[in-house]
Design an enzyme around this catalytic site. Structure first.
Site, PDB file in Angstrom:
ATOM      1  N   HIS A   9       0.831  -1.210   0.000  1.00 55.48           N
ATOM      2  CA  HIS A   9       0.000   0.000   0.000  1.00 55.48           C
ATOM      3  C   HIS A   9       0.869   1.266   0.000  1.00 55.48           C
ATOM      4  CE1 HIS A   9      -2.886  -3.140   0.871  1.00 55.48           C
ATOM      5  NE2 HIS A   9      -2.190  -3.460   1.949  1.00 55.48           N
ATOM      6  N   GLU A  48      -2.084   0.636   8.089  1.00 50.48           N
ATOM      7  CA  GLU A  48      -1.191  -0.444   7.638  1.00 50.48           C
ATOM      8  C   GLU A  48      -0.044   0.084   6.772  1.00 50.48           C
ATOM      9  OE1 GLU A  48      -2.958  -3.499   5.191  1.00 50.48           O
ATOM     10  OE2 GLU A  48      -0.971  -4.282   4.728  1.00 50.48           O
ATOM     11  N   HIS A 103       3.245  -6.823   4.899  1.00 53.75           N
ATOM     12  CA  HIS A 103       1.874  -6.360   5.144  1.00 53.75           C
ATOM     13  C   HIS A 103       1.463  -6.684   6.570  1.00 53.75           C
ATOM     14  CE1 HIS A 103       0.204  -5.656   0.958  1.00 53.75           C
ATOM     15  NE2 HIS A 103       1.361  -6.243   0.686  1.00 53.75           N
ATOM     16  N   GLU A 180       2.035 -11.444   6.347  1.00 59.51           N
ATOM     17  CA  GLU A 180       0.958 -10.691   7.022  1.00 59.51           C
ATOM     18  C   GLU A 180       1.324 -10.670   8.505  1.00 59.51           C
ATOM     19  OE1 GLU A 180      -1.481  -8.994   5.790  1.00 59.51           O
ATOM     20  OE2 GLU A 180      -2.078  -9.862   3.873  1.00 59.51           O
TER      21      GLU A 180
HETATM   22 ZN    ZN Z   1      -1.876  -5.181   3.075  1.00 59.19          ZN
END
Ligand code: ZN
Length: 217
Positions: A9, A48, A103, A180
């Site tokens: 992102h 995030e 992430h 993650e």
């Molecule tokens: Zn993400």
């Protein structure tokens, strides 16, 4: 040795919905949005994109201190994108040993822990896929040992999740893994993610996983 760190992102994505919703090639004939805005903590609204970028800078510093050359797919947390196919192109440059996508998840509030994601596909053949798997296992084991996060209680199995729809993995022609690093919607994980000491601990585990895999190359 050169590795590419791919922080997910970007801080400008939310204000640029048209740009980031543009469809781009995602591998195996699929298309995906250029990029997405990502999750944030319920606890304190920590986004995030900021977590991913901060952890990435910490991992880069730890790797550079050990003589590893590091390329990032974005060099600020205030831009837009780059699109997932452009991120993959950066990772597929000649001389890159591995690509690590960084992430955090936005899962159910009562679920917690990290998971590592692997592609069910083999975009560059069985040999690269085996190296990707070894890299993913090295990250998994380092995160179990040192991150302060448990394996995911809500997704996958023992912290592993296999999927076919991640452009970063489907387009990779070099060993690649996708992390993650906890569930931002869960307050326990969010406390770790939103504290500098927690991010340093997570980053150290990510760097340890990369270094242990590089030592086998
Ligand atoms: Zn993400």
């Amino acid at each position: 040795m050169t590795v590419v760190l791919n922080p997910g992102h970007n801080g400008g994505n939310a204000a640029a919905p048209a740009a980031i919703s543009r469809l781009v090639p995602a591998g195996f004939g699929q298309s995906k949005a250029c990029d997405t805005t990502g999750a944030e903590t319920n606890l304190n609204g920590y986004p995030e994109h900021a977590f991913n970028y901060d952890v990435t800078l910490r991992v880069r510093a730890l790797l550079q201190a050990r003589g590893v050359r590091v390329i990032l797919t974005r060099n600020s947390d205030s831009g837009i994108g780059p699109c997932v196919d452009e991120r993959a192109r950066i990772g597929n440059q000649p001389g890159v040993a591995a690509v690590i996508s960084i992430h955090a998840d936005g899962g159910p509030v009562d679920g917690h822990g990290f998971h590592v994601e692997e592609c069910t596909c083999q975009p560059a053949g069985a040999t690269v896929a085996a190296l990707s798997h070894a890299l993913t296992v090295a990250e998994h084991d380092a995160l179990v040992r040192g991150s302060g996060l448990s394996v995911s209680t809500y997704l996958g199995s023992d912290g592993y999740l296999r999927r076919s729809d991640l452009a970063g993995l489907s387009l990779a022609t070099v060993p690649a893994t996708f992390l993650e690093l906890g569930n931002m919607r869960n307050d326990g994980d969010a406390r770790l993610q939103s504290s500098p000491a927690g991010r340093q601990r997570i980053a150290q585990a990510v760097a340890d996983g990369i270094l242990s895999w590089l030592a086998t190359r």
